[in-house]
Design a protein around this motif. Sequence first.
Motif, PDB file in Angstrom:
ATOM      1  N   ILE A   7       0.842  -1.193   0.000  1.00 46.84           N
ATOM      2  CA  ILE A   7       0.000   0.000   0.000  1.00 46.84           C
ATOM      3  C   ILE A   7       0.880   1.248   0.000  1.00 46.84           C
ATOM      4  N   GLY A   8       0.851   1.995  -1.100  1.00 49.72           N
ATOM      5  CA  GLY A   8       1.580   3.253  -1.169  1.00 49.72           C
ATOM      6  C   GLY A   8       0.960   4.275  -0.234  1.00 49.72           C
ATOM      7  N   ILE A   9       1.786   4.851   0.653  1.00 50.44           N
ATOM      8  CA  ILE A   9       1.253   5.761   1.677  1.00 50.44           C
ATOM      9  C   ILE A   9       1.764   7.187   1.512  1.00 50.44           C
ATOM     10  N   GLY A  10       2.380   7.499   0.371  1.00 53.26           N
ATOM     11  CA  GLY A  10       2.894   8.850   0.201  1.00 53.26           C
ATOM     12  C   GLY A  10       4.161   9.065   1.013  1.00 53.26           C
ATOM     13  N   LEU A  17      -2.824   9.673   1.846  1.00 48.93           N
ATOM     14  CA  LEU A  17      -3.457   8.398   1.537  1.00 48.93           C
ATOM     15  C   LEU A  17      -4.641   8.600   0.599  1.00 48.93           C
ATOM     16  N   THR A  18      -4.704   7.778  -0.429  1.00 52.18           N
ATOM     17  CA  THR A  18      -5.860   7.796  -1.316  1.00 52.18           C
ATOM     18  C   THR A  18      -7.002   7.025  -0.649  1.00 52.18           C
ATOM     19  N   LEU A  19      -8.218   7.202  -1.157  1.00 53.74           N
ATOM     20  CA  LEU A  19      -9.348   6.427  -0.635  1.00 53.74           C
ATOM     21  C   LEU A  19      -9.116   4.936  -0.854  1.00 53.74           C
ATOM     22  N   GLN A  20      -8.477   4.588  -1.972  1.00 49.20           N
ATOM     23  CA  GLN A  20      -8.161   3.188  -2.242  1.00 49.20           C
ATOM     24  C   GLN A  20      -7.215   2.629  -1.185  1.00 49.20           C
ATOM     25  N   ALA A  21      -6.226   3.433  -0.768  1.00 43.27           N
ATOM     26  CA  ALA A  21      -5.283   2.984   0.253  1.00 43.27           C
ATOM     27  C   ALA A  21      -5.977   2.810   1.599  1.00 43.27           C
ATOM     28  N   VAL A  22      -6.852   3.731   1.959  1.00 45.86           N
ATOM     29  CA  VAL A  22      -7.589   3.628   3.226  1.00 45.86           C
ATOM     30  C   VAL A  22      -8.442   2.363   3.240  1.00 45.86           C
ATOM     31  N   GLN A  23      -9.134   2.098   2.149  1.00 48.96           N
ATOM     32  CA  GLN A  23      -9.968   0.901   2.066  1.00 48.96           C
ATOM     33  C   GLN A  23      -9.120  -0.368   2.131  1.00 48.96           C
ATOM     34  N   ALA A  24      -7.937  -0.327   1.498  1.00 43.47           N
ATOM     35  CA  ALA A  24      -7.056  -1.497   1.523  1.00 43.47           C
ATOM     36  C   ALA A  24      -6.543  -1.773   2.933  1.00 43.47           C
TER      37      ALA A  24
END
Length: 252
Positions: A7-10, A17-24
């Motif tokens: 998960i790329g976290i910046g 964090l993107t919404l995709q990262a939060v959901q992951a």
Amino acid sequence: MIDLTLIGIGTGNPQHLTLQAVQALAAQDLILIPNKGAGKDDLAGLRHDICARALDGCATPPRIVEFDLPVRDEATQDYRQRVDDWHDAIAAIWWQAICANLPEGGRVGFLVWGDPSLYDSTMRIAERLKARADIRLNVIPGITSIQALTAAHAIPINEINGPFTITTGRQLRDGGWPASADTVVVMLDGACSFQSLAPEGITIWWTAYAGMENEISITGPLGEVGAQIIETRAKARAEHGWLMDIYLMRRS
């Protein structure tokens, strides 16, 4: 079956964090966080903080477990061999942590600085695990330090229709300025390799801790601000115990 998600976290700012990262993150059974040892505790702490913010309100949050990251052997002369041996050791520790915490399989996530595709070996390490088990690899992209750098200075990465090169400090020292590029972005440079260049006609945009609360930025003609960057960098490393920096240079 193990679902392994990178998960790329910046660059350390939870807002990256993107919404995709939060959901992951919320979808994992286990999140593994590396501990790089004394002096770099902040890096693990930042990952914990990101998880705490992203998982706030999660009905069934994943278990979070730290593991000690092995130190790369610098005695071996061959650089590539040192890196390969180090990656093998990391993969073995990953496997031990996964087996200890998910003996029946499940979903495990790793938080990756920036984006997993850019000067990061997490995907290469993950590939090593496929020889040990049935593993499905998922990758969630993240904001890169390059994006955070250009945002910090409010500049585009390239001139109009102009080429640019992304490289490392080692490559800049060994090969000099890339012949085909007007603009050079330098990553993974612990030696301030811009010192190896003749500074005339070069402007530099340098940022440490890009995108974070303690972000530091310096820009100007390389001949005028190079020494300031070196001094500022040394003070920041001494204060925090670690430093992540990146810079862009452009020839006039």
